[in-house]
Motif scaffolding. Structure first.
Motif, PDB file in Angstrom:
ATOM      1  N   ASP A 196      14.401  62.713  31.450  1.00 20.83           N
ATOM      2  CA  ASP A 196      15.682  61.826  31.109  1.00 20.83           C
ATOM      3  C   ASP A 196      16.864  62.738  31.422  1.00 20.83           C
ATOM      4  N   THR A 197      17.932  61.843  31.888  1.00 18.87           N
ATOM      5  CA  THR A 197      19.001  62.821  32.157  1.00 18.87           C
ATOM      6  C   THR A 197      19.995  62.950  30.822  1.00 18.87           C
ATOM      7  N   PRO A 198      20.545  63.887  30.646  1.00 14.10           N
ATOM      8  CA  PRO A 198      21.182  64.053  29.155  1.00 14.10           C
ATOM      9  C   PRO A 198      22.336  63.234  29.088  1.00 14.10           C
ATOM     10  N   PRO A 199      22.630  62.720  27.753  1.00 12.40           N
ATOM     11  CA  PRO A 199      23.819  62.027  27.769  1.00 12.40           C
ATOM     12  C   PRO A 199      25.055  62.607  28.090  1.00 12.40           C
ATOM     13  N   PRO A 200      26.186  62.049  28.382  1.00 12.53           N
ATOM     14  CA  PRO A 200      27.404  62.647  28.681  1.00 12.53           C
ATOM     15  C   PRO A 200      27.990  63.389  27.727  1.00 12.53           C
ATOM     16  N   PRO A 201      28.819  64.226  27.784  1.00 16.51           N
ATOM     17  CA  PRO A 201      29.321  65.288  26.544  1.00 16.51           C
ATOM     18  C   PRO A 201      30.312  64.309  25.575  1.00 16.51           C
ATOM     19  N   VAL A 202      30.768  63.304  26.062  1.00 11.62           N
ATOM     20  CA  VAL A 202      31.532  62.238  25.022  1.00 11.62           C
ATOM     21  C   VAL A 202      30.664  61.599  24.228  1.00 11.62           C
ATOM     22  N   ARG A 203      29.390  61.137  24.567  1.00  7.71           N
ATOM     23  CA  ARG A 203      28.398  60.465  23.678  1.00  7.71           C
ATOM     24  C   ARG A 203      27.883  61.587  22.718  1.00  7.71           C
ATOM     25  N   GLU A 204      27.715  62.997  23.061  1.00  5.28           N
ATOM     26  CA  GLU A 204      27.177  63.806  22.201  1.00  5.28           C
ATOM     27  C   GLU A 204      28.171  63.982  21.178  1.00  5.28           C
ATOM     28  N   GLU A 205      29.765  63.934  21.296  1.00 11.77           N
ATOM     29  CA  GLU A 205      30.657  64.534  20.396  1.00 11.77           C
ATOM     30  C   GLU A 205      30.580  63.134  19.337  1.00 11.77           C
ATOM     31  N   MET A 206      30.355  62.019  19.733  1.00 15.04           N
ATOM     32  CA  MET A 206      30.371  60.936  18.711  1.00 15.04           C
ATOM     33  C   MET A 206      29.241  61.055  17.835  1.00 15.04           C
ATOM     34  N   GLY A 207      28.146  61.892  18.087  1.00 12.07           N
ATOM     35  CA  GLY A 207      27.062  62.025  17.038  1.00 12.07           C
ATOM     36  C   GLY A 207      25.960  60.958  17.162  1.00 12.07           C
ATOM     37  N   LYS A 208      24.823  61.073  16.412  1.00  8.55           N
ATOM     38  CA  LYS A 208      23.642  60.315  16.574  1.00  8.55           C
ATOM     39  C   LYS A 208      23.656  59.049  16.014  1.00  8.55           C
ATOM     40  N   ASP A 209      24.690  58.972  14.950  1.00 12.07           N
ATOM     41  CA  ASP A 209      24.847  57.602  14.319  1.00 12.07           C
ATOM     42  C   ASP A 209      25.739  56.538  14.997  1.00 12.07           C
ATOM     43  N   TYR A 210      26.228  56.946  16.154  1.00  8.91           N
ATOM     44  CA  TYR A 210      27.009  55.971  17.137  1.00  8.91           C
ATOM     45  C   TYR A 210      26.446  54.943  17.467  1.00  8.91           C
ATOM     46  N   VAL A 211      26.809  53.791  17.461  1.00 14.73           N
ATOM     47  CA  VAL A 211      25.783  52.519  18.081  1.00 14.73           C
ATOM     48  C   VAL A 211      26.530  52.224  19.260  1.00 14.73           C
ATOM     49  N   THR A 212      25.891  52.256  20.208  1.00 22.61           N
ATOM     50  CA  THR A 212      26.578  51.843  21.672  1.00 22.61           C
ATOM     51  C   THR A 212      26.196  50.409  21.587  1.00 22.61           C
ATOM     52  N   LEU A 213      27.603  49.800  22.159  1.00 25.36           N
ATOM     53  CA  LEU A 213      27.551  48.162  22.299  1.00 25.36           C
ATOM     54  C   LEU A 213      27.937  47.968  23.965  1.00 25.36           C
ATOM     55  N   PRO A 214      27.725  47.011  24.432  1.00 22.02           N
ATOM     56  CA  PRO A 214      28.020  46.611  25.697  1.00 22.02           C
ATOM     57  C   PRO A 214      29.616  46.525  25.712  1.00 22.02           C
ATOM     58  N   PRO A 215      30.251  46.389  26.814  1.00 22.64           N
ATOM     59  CA  PRO A 215      31.530  45.962  26.965  1.00 22.64           C
ATOM     60  C   PRO A 215      31.743  44.479  26.557  1.00 22.64           C
ATOM     61  N   GLU A 216      33.104  44.156  26.027  1.00 23.01           N
ATOM     62  CA  GLU A 216      33.340  42.778  26.125  1.00 23.01           C
ATOM     63  C   GLU A 216      33.322  41.948  27.348  1.00 23.01           C
ATOM     64  N   PRO A 217      33.140  40.760  27.360  1.00 21.64           N
ATOM     65  CA  PRO A 217      32.591  39.848  26.403  1.00 21.64           C
ATOM     66  C   PRO A 217      31.213  40.070  25.872  1.00 21.64           C
ATOM     67  N   ARG A 218      30.670  40.124  24.834  1.00 22.27           N
ATOM     68  CA  ARG A 218      29.303  40.050  24.360  1.00 22.27           C
ATOM     69  C   ARG A 218      28.948  38.642  23.990  1.00 22.27           C
ATOM     70  N   LEU A 219      27.803  38.453  24.283  1.00 20.44           N
ATOM     71  CA  LEU A 219      26.747  37.308  23.877  1.00 20.44           C
ATOM     72  C   LEU A 219      26.965  37.387  22.247  1.00 20.44           C
ATOM     73  N   GLN A 220      27.027  35.857  21.986  1.00 24.99           N
ATOM     74  CA  GLN A 220      26.973  35.788  20.438  1.00 24.99           C
ATOM     75  C   GLN A 220      25.692  35.857  19.728  1.00 24.99           C
ATOM     76  N   GLY A 221      25.647  36.321  18.633  1.00 31.30           N
ATOM     77  CA  GLY A 221      24.379  36.517  18.003  1.00 31.30           C
ATOM     78  C   GLY A 221      23.694  37.783  18.023  1.00 31.30           C
ATOM     79  N   VAL A 222      24.278  38.873  19.086  1.00 28.39           N
ATOM     80  CA  VAL A 222      23.501  39.971  19.254  1.00 28.39           C
ATOM     81  C   VAL A 222      24.013  40.924  18.390  1.00 28.39           C
TER      82      VAL A 222
END
Length: 156
Positions: free
Chosen positions: A66-92
Motif C-alpha cells: 500500500d502507498t502511504p497516505p499523504p502527510p496532510v492526511r496523517e496530520e489530521m489524525g486517525k479520527d478524520y473521516v474522509t468524505l468525497p467532494p461535493e456534490p454528494r449523493l443523498q443518504g450517504v
C-alpha cells in the motif's frame, strides 16, 4: 407361498429366520465410519489453519504494498473521516439532509411556483400566471404562430 420358516413365536425366545434375506457382519463396520469422520474432522481443522496462515500472509503483502497516505492526511489524525467532494449523493454518511424531506420540499416549491401569479418584468409586459390558467388560454386561443427565420443565402 412364502419361503419363511419360523421356529417359534418371538415371545418364545427364538429369532425368526428368512432364507432370502441375509446380513453379514462385513456389510457395515463402525470402525470404518469412525475413521472416516476422524479424517474428515482433521481435514476441516487443517484447512482452517491453512486459511488463517494464507490470510495473514496476504494481509502482510497488502500492507507492505500500500502507498502511504499523504502527510496532510496523517496530520489530521486517525479520527478524520474522509468524505468525497461535493456534490454528494443523498443518504450517504456525512450528508446532513434527509432525501425524503428534500423531495417533499421540492414538490411543495414546484407546486407553489405553478400556482403563483405576478410580474416577471413589468416594463416589457412579461407576467407569470398559474399553469392551469395558461393551459385554458392556450386551449381557447391556440399557440401564437412562430415566425420563420429569414432564409440565408448560400455562398457559391
Amino acid at each position: 407361498m412364502s419361503t419363511e420358516s419360523h421356529n417359534s413365536a418371538p415371545s418364545g425366545g427364538t429369532v425368526p429366520e428368512n432364507d432370502t434375506v441375509a446380513f453379514e457382519t462385513s456389510d457395515v463396520k463402525a470402525r470404518t465410519i469412525y475413521a472416516y469422520l476422524a479424517v474428515l474432522g482433521a481435514a476441516v481443522i487443517l484447512s482452517y489453519v491453512a486459511s488463517v496462515f494464507i490470510l495473514r500472509f496476504t494481509t502482510r503483502i497488502a500492507v507492505d504494498s500500500d502507498t502511504p497516505p499523504p502527510p496532510v492526511r496523517e496530520e489530521m489524525g486517525k479520527d478524520y473521516v474522509t468524505l468525497p467532494p461535493e456534490p454528494r449523493l443523498q443518504g450517504v454518511p456525512g450528508h446532513r439532509s434527509d432525501p425524503q424531506n428534500d423531495l417533499r420540499e421540492k414538490i411543495l416549491e414546484d407546486s407553489e411556483a405553478d400556482e403563483k401569479a405576478g410580474w416577471i418584468d413589468q416594463n416589457s409586459g412579461v407576467a407569470q400566471i398559474p399553469v392551469e390558467d395558461a393551459m385554458k388560454i392556450i386551449a381557447e386561443k391556440g399557440l401564437p404562430a412562430a415566425s420563420t427565420p429569414p432564409a440565408e443565402k448560400k455562398k457559391k
